[in-house]
Design an enzyme around this catalytic site. Structure first.
Site, mmCIF file in Angstrom:
data_model
loop_
_atom_site.group_PDB
_atom_site.id
_atom_site.type_symbol
_atom_site.label_atom_id
_atom_site.label_comp_id
_atom_site.label_asym_id
_atom_site.label_seq_id
_atom_site.Cartn_x
_atom_site.Cartn_y
_atom_site.Cartn_z
ATOM 1 N N ALA A 63 0.833 -1.203 0.000
ATOM 2 C CA ALA A 63 0.000 0.000 0.000
ATOM 3 C C ALA A 63 0.870 1.256 0.000
ATOM 4 O O ALA A 63 2.028 1.226 0.414
ATOM 5 C CB ALA A 63 -0.921 -0.005 1.213
ATOM 6 N N GLY A 102 0.298 -5.194 0.943
ATOM 7 C CA GLY A 102 -0.777 -5.229 -0.036
ATOM 8 C C GLY A 102 -0.362 -5.888 -1.339
ATOM 9 O O GLY A 102 -1.192 -6.470 -2.042
ATOM 10 N N GLU A 105 -0.861 -9.431 -0.624
ATOM 11 C CA GLU A 105 -2.300 -9.685 -0.491
ATOM 12 C C GLU A 105 -2.980 -9.725 -1.856
ATOM 13 O O GLU A 105 -3.870 -10.542 -2.086
ATOM 14 C CB GLU A 105 -2.940 -8.618 0.402
ATOM 15 C CG GLU A 105 -2.574 -8.791 1.877
ATOM 16 C CD GLU A 105 -3.159 -7.715 2.763
ATOM 17 O OE1 GLU A 105 -3.895 -8.048 3.701
ATOM 18 O OE2 GLU A 105 -2.872 -6.527 2.519
ATOM 19 N N GLU A 125 3.249 -5.649 7.847
ATOM 20 C CA GLU A 125 2.465 -4.597 8.494
ATOM 21 C C GLU A 125 2.686 -4.513 10.001
ATOM 22 O O GLU A 125 2.606 -3.425 10.588
ATOM 23 C CB GLU A 125 0.964 -4.813 8.213
ATOM 24 C CG GLU A 125 0.535 -4.477 6.804
ATOM 25 C CD GLU A 125 0.706 -5.629 5.832
ATOM 26 O OE1 GLU A 125 0.206 -5.542 4.712
ATOM 27 O OE2 GLU A 125 1.343 -6.634 6.207
#
Length: 695
Positions: A63, A102, A105, A125
């Site tokens: 992200a 991300g 993910e 994270e």
């Protein structure tokens, strides 16, 4: 499409969505929209399979952290991943470099993953005080099982590509042209039923039948988490796979992610994340300044520090010659290095091949001439200025032109050491913290004449050796020890005023320190501090008396505390309490009960006050550099971000007023607010604001 951060093309019946958002292909709003549009455009065009690929040097770093705290941009990452997974045509993620957060993910949302054995897949994270927020805690256990998924989620450490292939995370290892290989693989799986992890609980079955192994692993992992909230949340998120379906587990994950993101701990850890990167930026040193090439390093001294530095450098992949005039010391030092490696190997920290490789890179020598072909020399002998100057004078004759000459000094004047050579531009300090093979902090000391490229070189070498480098200037104690000295003086003053060691240490531990300052003194050895004070002509009445009695701390079974039967557990000692009262009376103090809040203030404020002066003098570049030093070198709780960050959160004006109050009541000159602290308080500013533009 989408500001050219995402392109879409066809290769026959296979569609290709390619992200191009340097430097790490962060999944910002424009990228997410580009993938969303590309997915629907290709589905509408009737392709039989889709490849999600990336340009550049890595798949995706995850992200875009700069979007935190800003209005959301649609589509959100979890919505996008759900949409990819819902595709009726297979979507293949072509992962390489790193697929983190991300990025991983989104790869888990794809139906297949291919990549080289060098790829690293991870969910880091937790290192930002968060947990994966786009389905990572729910899809990864469904991909590889709960026990295998727990460590990478709770520690944030990546999964290497070869292990990912064994676990089934990589459906094929492709070592050649990845995009072409992924397109060929996509043609093979076109038309086959897709596996959607959100709908497949097969991998959870063994843990559901017997969760004991999972819970034991969770307990082990959390024992190393320093009581932080995010690791515990990560464990619970994975545990939810036992009792919740994917939708409810994902809902809990998202809600917890947002709760953590708004909390103090995550703010502190995000500050730390950016601080590490900022610390590598040196004022006036542009990108054109490149590090000197370093392949071989000479370490002078085979003692505790020399051995730890040697181990760090060998682990970092450097050839290291450890030099000591005593063969016995060399053999003993190498034996300790090998023992430390094997212990770490036994715990799973290294493979046997990694240990054998590191040990093979270490050679031993009894003559300083062995440093003649070294690209960097790190001196790690006893902290004595004359001794170090004599070594550097000899190195000046021996070392090759262009070699970086560094002293592992914790307090001594690097400029005086440099003056013993004819090449002061090649001389600097590299202050490692003990044990050097474990501690992350590397305090790099720029001398008055240190060349910019040797500073960049030291940062580069430090990073490769797994350290967190921070550059500071020359002064007594540099940054970390100078701040620690200010706190130590206040701790001794509080003892004279009536506090007992256990009172001070209890408050420090309640704040988040693993140990209180007096227990730390016992661990380090009271004789060491006593020797330093004698050399400087300084005094610390209570600590000096204990040292003169031979109470050196844990190694003698008695210091500020008692240690029975070889135990490391400190036991309050009535003898020390009486000694404190007697010494207090000798110095004219009337003992009083000091409130816990005052003890805490007087533990923290000296750090902040001295830090302000260090910044004002230009010894440190940014307040975040001081935070890195104290979190990584002195045990300041990561959850609080560091002393300067904590001061900003507390309010610099509030810190100033309380410190001034203590100064006015006590008259202690060590509590007088420094000019920069007063300036920031009067102008309503912060250390972070003041530091902007300096790096």
């Amino acid at each position: 499409m989408s500001e050219q951060k995402v392109t879409v093309r066809r290769d026959g019946e296979v569609g290709v969505i390619e992200i191009d958002n340097p430097p790490v292909n962060a999944l910002g709003g424009a990228v997410r929209k580009g993938i969303w549009d590309g997915l629907h455009d290709l589905q509408g065009a009737g392709v039989s399979a889709i490849v999600l690929a990336c340009k550049g040097r890595t798949f995706s770093g995850g992200a875009d952290i700069t979007e935190f705290g800003k209005p959301p941009v649609e589509p959100g990452l979890s919505v996008l991943i759900d949409e990819i997974e819902a595709s009726d045509v297979p979507v293949v993620a072509a992962v390489f470099g790193t697929a983190l957060g991300g990025g991983f993910e989104i790869a888990l949302g794809c139906h297949y993953r291919v990549g080289p054995s060098s790829v690293k897949l991870g969910l880091p994270e937790v290192k930002l005080g968060l947990l994966p927020g786009a389905g990572g805690t729910q899809r990864l256990p469904r991909a590889i099982g709960m026990e295998a998924a727990l460590p990478p989620i709770v520690t944030g450490d990546p999964i290497p590509g070869d292990e990912a292939a064994k676990l089934g995370l990589l459906d094929r290892v492709i070592e050649g042209d990845l995009t072409e290989g992924a397109i060929a693989f996509a043609r093979e799986v076109a038309g086959k039923p897709v596996r959607r992890l959100s709908r497949d609980d097969t991998a959870l079955a063994s843990t559901k039948a017997d969760p004991i192994a999972f819970e034991e692993a969770a307990t082990r992992l959390l024992s190393r988490s320093r009581g932080l909230k995010a690791p515990a949340a990560c464990v619970q998120a994975v545990r939810n796979c036992l009792t919740m379906d994917f939708a409810d587990g994902s809902k809990w994950e998202r809600e917890t992610f947002h709760d953590l993101r708004s909390g103090e701990e995550s703010a502190a850890q995000r500050h730390h994340f950016f601080a590490e990167r900022a610390a590598l930026k040196l004022p006036g040193v542009g990108k054109e300044v490149q590090p000197r090439p370093v392949k071989k390093i000479a370490v002078i001294g085979a003692g505790t520090m020399g051995g730890g530095i040697t181990m760090s450098m060998a682990t970092g992949g450097y050839d290291v010659v450890m030099i000591d005039k005593s063969q016995e010391a060399l053999d003993r030092g190498f034996g300790i290095i090998e023992k430390n490696y094997r212990k770490t190997q036994a715990r799973g920290g290294f493979t046997e091949a990694e240990v054998d490789g590191a040990l093979s890179r270490i050679s031993l020598a009894t003559e300083l001439s062995a440093a003649a072909d070294a690209d960097m020399v790190i001196e790690a002998v006893y902290e004595n200025l004359d001794l170090k100057k004599s070594i550097f004078a000899e190195l000046d004759k021996v070392a090759k032109p262009g070699a970086v000459l560094a002293s592992n000094t914790s307090t001594l004047d690097v400029d005086e050491i440099a003056a013993a050579t004819s090449r002061p531009a090649d001389v600097m300090g590299m202050h490692f913290f003990s044990p050097a093979n474990v501690m992350k902090l590397l305090e790099n000391i720029r001398g008055e004449k240190s060349s910019p490229d040797i500073l960049v070189t030291a940062n580069t070498v430090g990073k490769q050796a797994g350290k967190i480098p921070v550059t500071v200037g020359v002064c007594n104690g540099f940054a970390g020890n100078r701040m620690g000295g200010a706190r130590a003086r206040q701790v001794q003053r509080m003892l004279l005023e009536g506090a007992m060691p256990q009172d001070v240490d209890r408050v420090a531990k309640a704040f988040g320190f693993a140990m209180g300052p007096l227990a730390v003194n016992d661990l380090a050895g009271l004789d060491i501090g006593y020797a330093v004070r004698k050399e400087r002509g300084e005094k610390s009445p209570i600590a000096d008396k204990l040292a003169e009695m031979g109470r050196y701390g844990q190694k003698t079974g008695a210091g500020f505390y008692l240690y029975e039967g070889g135990s490391r557990t400190p036991i309050p000692d009535p003898f020390v309490e009486n000694l404190i009262r007697e010494t207090s009376a000798e110095h004219g103090f009337t003992p009083r009960e000091i409130p816990e809040q005052e003890i805490l203030d007087r533990l923290l404020f000296p750090l902040i006050n001295e830090g302000a002066q260090i910044l004002d003098e230009g010894i440190a570049i940014r307040s975040s550099d001081l935070d890195l030093i104290w979190v990584n070198g002195f045990g300041f709780p990561l959850a609080k971000g560091g002393p300067m960050f904590w001061a900003d959160r507390e309010g610099v004006g509030n810190v100033y007023e309380r410190l001034k109050g203590y100064y006015e009541v006590s008259g202690d000159p060590n509590l007088e607010p420094k000019p920069l602290l007063q300036h920031l308080a009067k102008t309503g500013s912060s250390f972070a604001d003041w530091s902007k533009g300096r790096g």
